[in-house]
Design a protein around this motif. Structure first.
Motif, PDB file in Angstrom:
ATOM      1  N   THR A  77       0.820  -1.210   0.000  1.00 34.25           N
ATOM      2  CA  THR A  77       0.000   0.000   0.000  1.00 34.25           C
ATOM      3  C   THR A  77       0.855   1.261   0.000  1.00 34.25           C
ATOM      4  N   TYR A 157      -4.172  -2.236   7.660  1.00 32.16           N
ATOM      5  CA  TYR A 157      -3.984  -1.324   6.535  1.00 32.16           C
ATOM      6  C   TYR A 157      -3.413  -2.018   5.305  1.00 32.16           C
ATOM      7  N   SER A 160      -4.734  -4.761   0.896  1.00 29.96           N
ATOM      8  CA  SER A 160      -4.898  -4.692  -0.545  1.00 29.96           C
ATOM      9  C   SER A 160      -3.519  -4.797  -1.184  1.00 29.96           C
ATOM     10  N   TRP A 162      -2.630  -2.781  -3.525  1.00 28.95           N
ATOM     11  CA  TRP A 162      -2.308  -1.427  -3.955  1.00 28.95           C
ATOM     12  C   TRP A 162      -2.820  -0.452  -2.906  1.00 28.95           C
ATOM     13  N   TYR A 163      -2.553   0.818  -3.096  1.00 30.44           N
ATOM     14  CA  TYR A 163      -2.943   1.834  -2.130  1.00 30.44           C
ATOM     15  C   TYR A 163      -4.453   2.043  -2.138  1.00 30.44           C
ATOM     16  N   THR A 164      -5.037   2.063  -0.966  1.00 29.47           N
ATOM     17  CA  THR A 164      -6.482   2.234  -0.841  1.00 29.47           C
ATOM     18  C   THR A 164      -6.879   3.596  -0.291  1.00 29.47           C
ATOM     19  N   LYS A 382      -0.187 -10.218   0.119  1.00 32.66           N
ATOM     20  CA  LYS A 382       0.145  -8.798   0.159  1.00 32.66           C
ATOM     21  C   LYS A 382       1.566  -8.672   0.714  1.00 32.66           C
ATOM     22  N   GLY A 562       1.135   2.420  -4.228  1.00 32.92           N
ATOM     23  CA  GLY A 562       1.017   1.041  -3.781  1.00 32.92           C
ATOM     24  C   GLY A 562       1.514   0.050  -4.807  1.00 32.92           C
TER      25      GLY A 562
END
Length: 809
Positions: A77, A157, A160, A162-164, A382, A562
């Motif tokens: 992320t 955190y 995911s 990728w960045y959320t 992840k 991310g």
């Protein structure tokens, strides 16, 4: 829909106004004057809680992007933090609203949110990408101040790949409504196209009766042409029982419809009114488009009867320094830039996005593949300690898939189904990636047998994929049967042994272009396309040269936070456009493949010395427009063009003879000795006539800052100015090698949202008013505070001339 020819006709409505986003009642945006605190306090939901020392924020708000980048945080992320945060807002509900319904509508909260009003829980939702509405009426104190509180738990955190982002990162609405009103997302329309000169529009309208008495009502629909003329009207009576919902179906006839297409996205307007005893008690206003499309396993995609190749890109939802906070103005600039490159479609990778993104695609003429999930029942890896190293984490959306997945999917379809731009629903991305998490004892990758005996006993059998997919397809079809359902398959060979591809209307192949020909022969009724692809010319040729492949979606259209590599790395930088909204060299290369207008671009890089490990035979799609080297160095000059031929001139003299366009590489190049001056490439047709050109030149030292005259891009939607700051030499020529640190100072009714230069490896502080330019430029996002008057902005840097500008919002 398993036939070789899958024909669809759409007449779809999209939300472009406040009414359309919420779909009923009288919505009011309540983005301003919230209080925020990063940290958990179980008493924060109480109306009397003391929040005077909390931070004052306006929405949309993403607290993670304002955190500090750290190599100790998760790379997946973007090395940014999560946590638990609380939001509070006091709002006066007039006594005159007594007897009306009061709702709260949140377009997106990431994630695991719980909403309170005056200390009472309204509900919770783990999915951070869906829009949600709560009925606050039972707990409203009319004529008094009411306290909204929202708890957001993003403590896991790294949930995911990728960045959320974290927090209330989209708009929030307070909605007043009559107790009898149109249901949320309750207007849905679809056509029967009789001919190119006539269409019958079937409109479904769902009514919600929150009273103790049955109601006799009239539903009125008016269709308004792009020119503003009412061209069709209907009225129909409906009975709605006490405390129940009821649905009405009616028809509107359209003669000589103006069709929505990629170059001329003609839009109509539909007004739906709910009438009781002659009085309008509710209404919905939607913009619309009319189109038809067809999918054929041999011929690909036809839009309005004309064959079209999808030139698509995958998009995540963040915007660099702005994080997940979503602004329509920012996305309009981004989408227009993608259209300039030649992009005609986007894929929402891999979740529903903000409503205004779909609105923009409707308005601008971009097709959309709307995607719901990156995970189903089981999590993917992840990378928490680095990219593909260390011990992976397995938390994610799969934790609540069984409990919420079908509702989340249904809400996505119901919210978005009236957008003319959406041409397909995707129920998942790379769910079938071999061994992450599903497996079969033996699968074939390409033509090589791959055995997974070491993990198959620990992994769930991939045969489950077909059953889950069928269940999700049924959910989609329950709310919209006018579009195909698809998914992006990563392990196509493995999935071919399951019922997964057979449950889909059209089948996406991620990075498996090598299977197109063999699978087309094996599955002759399967509609195939590239749902995720690399940037190679070969991947595009597989689409261009095969009628049965209707398009591709590049990974990616825009760089995103991310899914980062080893520190320092904020995110993934394979985009055509960088984080600050500028076209990258590979964007111009793609423009040479996709644009219908003549173009030429010039880029350079140094040829490696003999014995170097660098392959000098490999041509780069990432050549920057730089002409500052050392005299006598051998420099490779590459031209990205759609011209038949090109030649190269240095200071007005030919230094590169006319060369033909190379189909294999998709470019033309010359190796020349560096000499300072002006370097120009000329794109020529077969008659050696000039049709396009591009020029770069040697620059002096950084001398001054300027604000691009092409900007600011200012619209009234969000009141945002996007100022392009450029470093130039003493002659005013952009200095691409500059990395000067620029400070931004604002006076007047405006605030700085962020400074973004697009450098993926800049791990500095993004919370202040300073930022280093990258390739000599950056974007400053400045928002009006709606207090009236001009906003003065000054940009300065050590040893450079500063620049001041004024913004009139």
């Amino acid at each position: 829909m398993k036939a070789s020819f899958f024909y669809l006709v759409l007449f779809l409505f999209f939300a472009n106004t406040v009414k359309a986003q919420v779909s009923f009642g009288k919505p009011e945006k309540i983005n301003s004057a919230w209080k925020f605190n990063l940290g958990d306090d179980p008493k924060a939901s109480s109306p009397g809680f003391d929040d005077q020392h909390w931070q004052k924020v306006n929405l949309p708000h993403d607290w993670s992007v304002k955190g500090h980048l750290s190599p100790s945080l998760a790379s997946c992320t973007g090395y940014l933090p999560g946590g638990i945060g609380w939001y509070r807002k006091s709002i006066e509900i007039p006594a005159t609203k007594q007897g009306e319904k009061v709702y709260l509508y949140f377009e997106g909260i990431y994630n695991h949110s719980e909403v309170y009003i005056n200390g009472h829980t309204l509900g919770n939702r783990p999915n951070g990408y869906v829009s949600l509405m709560y009925d606050a009426t039972p707990y409203i104190e009319f004529g008094k101040s009411n306290v909204i509180a929202v708890r957001v738990d993003h403590s896991k955190y790294a949930d995911s790949r990728w960045y959320t982002g974290s927090g209330i990162y989209r708009d929030v609405w307070l909605v007043y409504a009559h107790p009898v009103h149109i249901a949320q997302w309750g207007v849905y329309a679809y056509p029967e196209l009789k001919s190119n000169r006539e269409a019958i529009v079937h409109i479904e309208t769902e009514i919600e009766n929150n009273t103790d008495n049955a109601r006799s009502l009239v539903i009125q629909n008016e269709l308004i042409s792009p020119e503003g003329k009412v061209i069709a009207r209907s009225e129909k009576k409906i009975q709605v029982a006490a405390g129940q919902n009821n649905k009405s179906i009616t028809q509107l006839r359209v003669t000589n419809p103006q069709l929505w297409n990629l170059n001329h996205p003609a839009l109509y307007c539909l007004k739906t009114k709910l009438i009781q005893r002659g009085n309008v008690i509710d209404e919905s206003v939607l913009k619309t488009g009319i189109r038809s499309f067809a999918f054929d396993a041999n011929k690909g995609l036809a839009l309005n009867g004309k064959s079209v190749k999808v030139k698509g890109v995958c998009l995540h939802h963040d915007a660099g320094a702005l994080g997940a906070a979503s602004y329509k103005d920012v996305w309009k600039r981004r989408l227009l830039t993608l259209k300039e490159i030649g992009v005609n479609a986007i894929r929402t990778s891999h979740n529903p996005q903000a409503t205004h993104l779909y609105e923009l695609c409707d308005e601008l003429g971009l097709l959309v593949m709307d995607e719901a999930f990156d995970e189903w029942e089981l999590p993917k890896r992840k990378w928490i300690e680095g990219w593909n190293v260390g011990t992976p984490g397995f938390q994610g959306a799969s934790e609540y898939f069984e409990a919420w997945g079908e509702k989340d999917l249904a809400d996505m379809v119901r919210r978005d189904r009236n957008h003319v731009s959406i041409f397909a629903w995707s129920i998942g991305n790379e769910i079938d990636y071999p061994d992450d998490p599903y497996s079969l004892p033996v699968v074939h990758t390409g033509f090589t047998q791959q055995i997974y005996n070491d993990t198959v006993n620990e992994k769930p059998n991939a045969m489950r994929l077909g059953d889950i997919a069928k269940r999700l397809v049924d959910v989609v079809k329950a709310y919209d049967n006018s579009r195909p359902v698809t998914a992006g398959l990563a392990g196509v060979d493995m999935s071919n042994k399951t019922g997964y591809p057979g449950s889909l209307d059209i089948v996406g192949y991620n990075y498996t272009e090598s299977r197109y020909e063999s699978d087309h022969a094996t599955y002759p009724y399967r509609v195939i396309y590239g749902s995720e692809n690399g940037h190679s010319v070969a991947a595009w040729k597989a689409v261009k040269e095969n009628d049965y492949i209707f398009g591709q979606f590049l990974w990616t259209g825009i760089d995103y936070l991310g899914e980062s590599g080893k520190w320092p790395s904020r995110g993934f930088n394979s985009g055509l456009v960088d984080l600050s909204g500028f076209i990258k060299p590979r964007g111009y290369f793609r423009k040479s493949l996709w644009s219908e207008s003549p173009m030429a671009y010039i880029g350079t890089y140094q040829v490696s010395a003999e014995g170097s490990s660098v392959d000098n035979n490999k041509l780069s799609i990432d050549a920057w427009p730089l002409w500052n080297y050392i005299e006598g160095q051998i420099i490779r000059v590459v031209c990205y063009t759609n011209a038949a031929k090109a030649r190269l001139l240095l200071n007005g003299k030919v230094v590169g003879e006319v060369k033909d366009y190379e189909e294999g590489s998709g470019m033309i190049y010359w190796d020349i000795l560096y000499q300072a001056g002006k370097l120009e490439v000329e794109g020529l047709n077969n008659n050696l006539e000039l049709i396009a050109n591009s020029l770069i030149q040697t620059t002096g030292r950084p001398h001054a800052l300027i604000v691009s005259k092409e900007e600011p891009v200012i619209t009234k939607t969000d009141g945002i100015a996007q100022l392009i700051v450029q470093v130039v030499d003493q002659d005013g020529v952009p200095v691409i090698v500059s990395d000067d640190e620029v400070s931004c100072h604002i006076s007047g009714p405006g605030c700085l949202l962020g400074l973004e230069a697009g450098n993926n490896n800049d791990m500095g502080d993004y919370t202040d008013n300073k930022q280093r330019v990258y390739k000599g430029r950056m974007t400053a996002y400045i928002q009006s505070t709606n207090e009236g008057g001009p906003v003065k902005v000054k940009f300065s840097a050590p040893w450079l001339q500063s620049v001041e500008t004024q913004i009139e919002f």
